[in-house]
Design a protein around this motif. Sequence first.
Motif, mmCIF file in Angstrom:
data_model
loop_
_atom_site.group_PDB
_atom_site.id
_atom_site.type_symbol
_atom_site.label_atom_id
_atom_site.label_comp_id
_atom_site.label_asym_id
_atom_site.label_seq_id
_atom_site.Cartn_x
_atom_site.Cartn_y
_atom_site.Cartn_z
ATOM 1 N N ARG A 168 1.128 -1.028 0.048
ATOM 2 C CA ARG A 168 -0.104 0.209 -0.094
ATOM 3 C C ARG A 168 0.906 1.238 -0.009
ATOM 4 O O ARG A 168 0.332 2.356 -0.165
ATOM 5 C CB ARG A 168 -0.906 -0.014 1.346
ATOM 6 C CG ARG A 168 -1.925 -1.261 1.283
ATOM 7 C CD ARG A 168 -2.988 -1.446 0.396
ATOM 8 N NE ARG A 168 -3.745 0.009 0.323
ATOM 9 C CZ ARG A 168 -4.544 0.325 1.168
ATOM 10 N NH1 ARG A 168 -4.740 -0.446 2.183
ATOM 11 N NH2 ARG A 168 -5.194 1.394 0.997
ATOM 12 N N GLU A 169 2.149 0.933 0.204
ATOM 13 C CA GLU A 169 2.976 2.050 0.342
ATOM 14 C C GLU A 169 2.943 3.175 1.409
ATOM 15 O O GLU A 169 3.045 4.315 1.119
ATOM 16 C CB GLU A 169 3.092 2.909 -1.248
ATOM 17 C CG GLU A 169 3.386 2.129 -2.212
ATOM 18 C CD GLU A 169 3.470 3.124 -3.585
ATOM 19 O OE1 GLU A 169 3.082 4.118 -3.816
ATOM 20 O OE2 GLU A 169 4.004 2.380 -4.842
ATOM 21 N N PHE A 170 2.747 2.729 2.520
ATOM 22 C CA PHE A 170 2.736 3.318 3.867
ATOM 23 C C PHE A 170 4.265 3.655 4.068
ATOM 24 O O PHE A 170 5.308 3.075 3.348
ATOM 25 C CB PHE A 170 2.154 2.403 4.793
ATOM 26 C CG PHE A 170 0.705 2.382 5.139
ATOM 27 C CD1 PHE A 170 0.016 3.338 5.475
ATOM 28 C CD2 PHE A 170 -0.006 1.159 4.655
ATOM 29 C CE1 PHE A 170 -1.379 3.561 5.593
ATOM 30 C CE2 PHE A 170 -1.417 1.219 4.555
ATOM 31 C CZ PHE A 170 -1.986 2.270 5.124
ATOM 32 N N GLU A 171 4.481 4.394 4.906
ATOM 33 C CA GLU A 171 5.881 5.194 4.897
ATOM 34 C C GLU A 171 6.359 4.987 6.481
ATOM 35 O O GLU A 171 7.016 5.997 7.037
ATOM 36 C CB GLU A 171 5.990 6.483 4.601
ATOM 37 C CG GLU A 171 5.938 6.390 2.989
ATOM 38 C CD GLU A 171 6.216 7.828 2.333
ATOM 39 O OE1 GLU A 171 6.867 8.612 2.833
ATOM 40 O OE2 GLU A 171 5.758 7.953 1.355
ATOM 41 N N SER A 193 9.661 -3.479 19.586
ATOM 42 C CA SER A 193 10.980 -3.712 19.154
ATOM 43 C C SER A 193 11.108 -4.515 17.691
ATOM 44 O O SER A 193 11.801 -4.274 16.790
ATOM 45 C CB SER A 193 12.063 -4.258 19.924
ATOM 46 O OG SER A 193 13.342 -4.283 19.643
ATOM 47 N N GLU A 194 10.380 -5.604 17.766
ATOM 48 C CA GLU A 194 10.520 -6.493 16.609
ATOM 49 C C GLU A 194 9.719 -5.884 15.432
ATOM 50 O O GLU A 194 10.234 -6.080 14.352
ATOM 51 C CB GLU A 194 9.952 -7.718 17.254
ATOM 52 C CG GLU A 194 10.754 -8.700 18.078
ATOM 53 C CD GLU A 194 10.062 -9.812 18.693
ATOM 54 O OE1 GLU A 194 8.858 -10.224 18.090
ATOM 55 O OE2 GLU A 194 10.748 -10.525 19.511
ATOM 56 N N VAL A 195 8.572 -5.144 15.635
ATOM 57 C CA VAL A 195 8.106 -4.424 14.491
ATOM 58 C C VAL A 195 8.955 -3.438 13.829
ATOM 59 O O VAL A 195 8.889 -3.360 12.923
ATOM 60 C CB VAL A 195 6.844 -3.565 14.898
ATOM 61 C CG1 VAL A 195 6.164 -2.633 13.792
ATOM 62 C CG2 VAL A 195 5.651 -5.023 15.611
ATOM 63 N N ARG A 196 9.695 -2.665 14.762
ATOM 64 C CA ARG A 196 10.635 -1.706 14.414
ATOM 65 C C ARG A 196 11.934 -2.254 13.313
ATOM 66 O O ARG A 196 11.947 -1.754 12.554
ATOM 67 C CB ARG A 196 11.199 -1.019 15.626
ATOM 68 C CG ARG A 196 12.272 0.032 15.136
ATOM 69 C CD ARG A 196 13.228 0.569 16.388
ATOM 70 N NE ARG A 196 13.940 1.608 16.227
ATOM 71 C CZ ARG A 196 14.848 2.209 16.933
ATOM 72 N NH1 ARG A 196 14.795 1.856 18.128
ATOM 73 N NH2 ARG A 196 15.626 2.981 16.472
ATOM 74 N N ALA A 197 12.090 -3.532 13.854
ATOM 75 C CA ALA A 197 13.237 -4.139 13.193
ATOM 76 C C ALA A 197 12.938 -4.683 11.818
ATOM 77 O O ALA A 197 13.616 -4.332 10.790
ATOM 78 C CB ALA A 197 13.775 -5.297 13.971
ATOM 79 N N ALA A 198 11.418 -4.923 11.601
ATOM 80 C CA ALA A 198 11.043 -5.443 10.375
ATOM 81 C C ALA A 198 10.575 -4.277 9.578
ATOM 82 O O ALA A 198 11.082 -4.220 8.355
ATOM 83 C CB ALA A 198 9.860 -6.246 10.937
ATOM 84 N N ILE A 199 10.011 -3.257 10.086
ATOM 85 C CA ILE A 199 9.673 -2.068 9.249
ATOM 86 C C ILE A 199 10.921 -1.143 8.822
ATOM 87 O O ILE A 199 10.954 -0.463 7.947
ATOM 88 C CB ILE A 199 8.735 -1.190 9.896
ATOM 89 C CG1 ILE A 199 7.468 -2.050 10.125
ATOM 90 C CG2 ILE A 199 8.219 0.198 9.171
ATOM 91 C CD1 ILE A 199 6.733 -2.646 9.153
ATOM 92 N N ASN A 200 11.821 -1.165 9.699
ATOM 93 C CA ASN A 200 13.149 -0.244 9.430
ATOM 94 C C ASN A 200 13.846 -1.025 8.291
ATOM 95 O O ASN A 200 14.397 -0.424 7.441
ATOM 96 C CB ASN A 200 14.140 -0.284 10.624
ATOM 97 C CG ASN A 200 13.796 0.749 11.736
ATOM 98 O OD1 ASN A 200 14.458 0.713 12.633
ATOM 99 N ND2 ASN A 200 12.719 1.225 11.518
ATOM 100 N N THR A 201 13.683 -2.471 7.920
ATOM 101 C CA THR A 201 14.461 -2.963 6.867
ATOM 102 C C THR A 201 13.574 -2.351 5.624
ATOM 103 O O THR A 201 14.434 -2.465 4.460
ATOM 104 C CB THR A 201 14.208 -4.452 6.985
ATOM 105 O OG1 THR A 201 12.916 -4.906 6.672
ATOM 106 C CG2 THR A 201 14.708 -4.877 7.883
ATOM 107 N N LEU A 202 12.580 -1.730 5.659
ATOM 108 C CA LEU A 202 11.875 -1.215 4.431
ATOM 109 C C LEU A 202 12.181 0.257 4.197
ATOM 110 O O LEU A 202 11.743 0.791 3.407
ATOM 111 C CB LEU A 202 10.360 -1.198 4.607
ATOM 112 C CG LEU A 202 9.771 -2.730 4.755
ATOM 113 C CD1 LEU A 202 8.294 -2.817 5.159
ATOM 114 C CD2 LEU A 202 10.159 -3.681 3.563
ATOM 115 N N GLY A 203 12.855 0.724 5.293
ATOM 116 C CA GLY A 203 13.293 2.189 5.305
ATOM 117 C C GLY A 203 12.415 3.104 5.996
ATOM 118 O O GLY A 203 12.697 4.358 5.742
ATOM 119 N N TYR A 204 11.598 2.700 6.719
ATOM 120 C CA TYR A 204 10.579 3.451 7.525
ATOM 121 C C TYR A 204 10.699 3.193 9.061
ATOM 122 O O TYR A 204 11.025 2.324 9.442
ATOM 123 C CB TYR A 204 9.169 3.136 6.989
ATOM 124 C CG TYR A 204 9.024 3.265 5.477
ATOM 125 C CD1 TYR A 204 9.295 4.358 4.835
ATOM 126 C CD2 TYR A 204 8.667 2.087 4.564
ATOM 127 C CE1 TYR A 204 9.310 4.605 3.269
ATOM 128 C CE2 TYR A 204 8.497 2.137 3.089
ATOM 129 C CZ TYR A 204 8.778 3.622 2.678
ATOM 130 O OH TYR A 204 8.619 3.554 1.084
#
Length: 385
Positions: A168-171, A193-204
Amino acid sequence: MVIYTVRPGDTLDSIADRYNISANDIAYDNQIPYPYALAIGASLLLADASYTLTSEDILVSDSGRSAYSGGYAYPFISRWVLEQTLPYLTDLFIFSYGFTTEGELIPPTLDDTFMITLAKNYGVAPILTLTPLGPDGMFSNALITQVINNETAKARLIAELVDQVTEREFEGVDVDFEYILAEDRIPFATFVSEVRAAINTLGYPVSVALAPKTSDTQAGVLYEGKDYALLGEAADYVLLMTYEWGYTYGPPMAVAPLNKVREVVEYALTKIPAEKINLGIPNYGYDWTLPFVRGTSKAQSIGNIEAVQIAIAQGVEIQFDTVAQSPFFTYIQDGLTHEVWFEDVRSIHGKFGLVQEYKLRGMSYWQIMRLFRANWLLQEGEFSE
């Protein structure tokens, strides 16, 4: 810019003449409808004013720094309101995505595609807001417990968040969980922390909303599961939910009294770096019918512009609490006494002052469903580099 308090005898034209600005501009900036009636005690934002200020005026000065500005919105927001607001935001928090006990992500009932598209058109980051809302529309700590303590369900939820953000191209993702059980304090921080690790890999980035605590040991279901230090580490940044002192089922008082907001900020700064903190700002007020009876009374939520119109219609003067730094008034209708507390540019100016004083990351608004144009113009004036 000048913040002006309406005095007896003032008219839109007389104020415009005194400050050498357009009456039409004052009406537009402050959303004053025809026939341009004013409430004594109301605060007006006067842009490009040129006049020797009196002691009652507030001169708005540029802080010399920019700040992040986020706003929460439901998919039923008026497109016009959203378009009017987006130029002043850096982030649009789309409320909200839920999940099942098995970790299946549940999108909003209404299609939010137009919000994502519009945000991107304005250069604003659309943020997926994740909430543990149960079938009754209330925050469910049982749902939180079941997912964050179940590795399979948690992994599925995080994977579906990644898929949704990608497709959906969320950021970014905002984790807005409330009523977390005390025993889930550490598992919740681990989940963030785990959500952050996963979403940070997308650059967000990933943010987390924090109930307004003032100590480590603050009791109550809103506070015990929120560990400021752990969550400040787990997330890229946090939102302090510094509002709802005055709330639907509570006694009449300011929604976000500045003295109480300051206490929360000062506590938060002992646990979280200033550059990771967004100050929560309410974009609404409440109208209580008196006498207040706990368990029975229920205040009506109203917009800030609507509050001023009520004062005008009732012919009452708006007061200003200098401790809470908040406007209020009372009126009588159909034999019933009402008490109203809301936000105006004076109260917002005080909150911006905290952001500047403590060099916080920025502001996050709950919520932007109603347009409050003077707020956005004030923000632009105070945080332009």
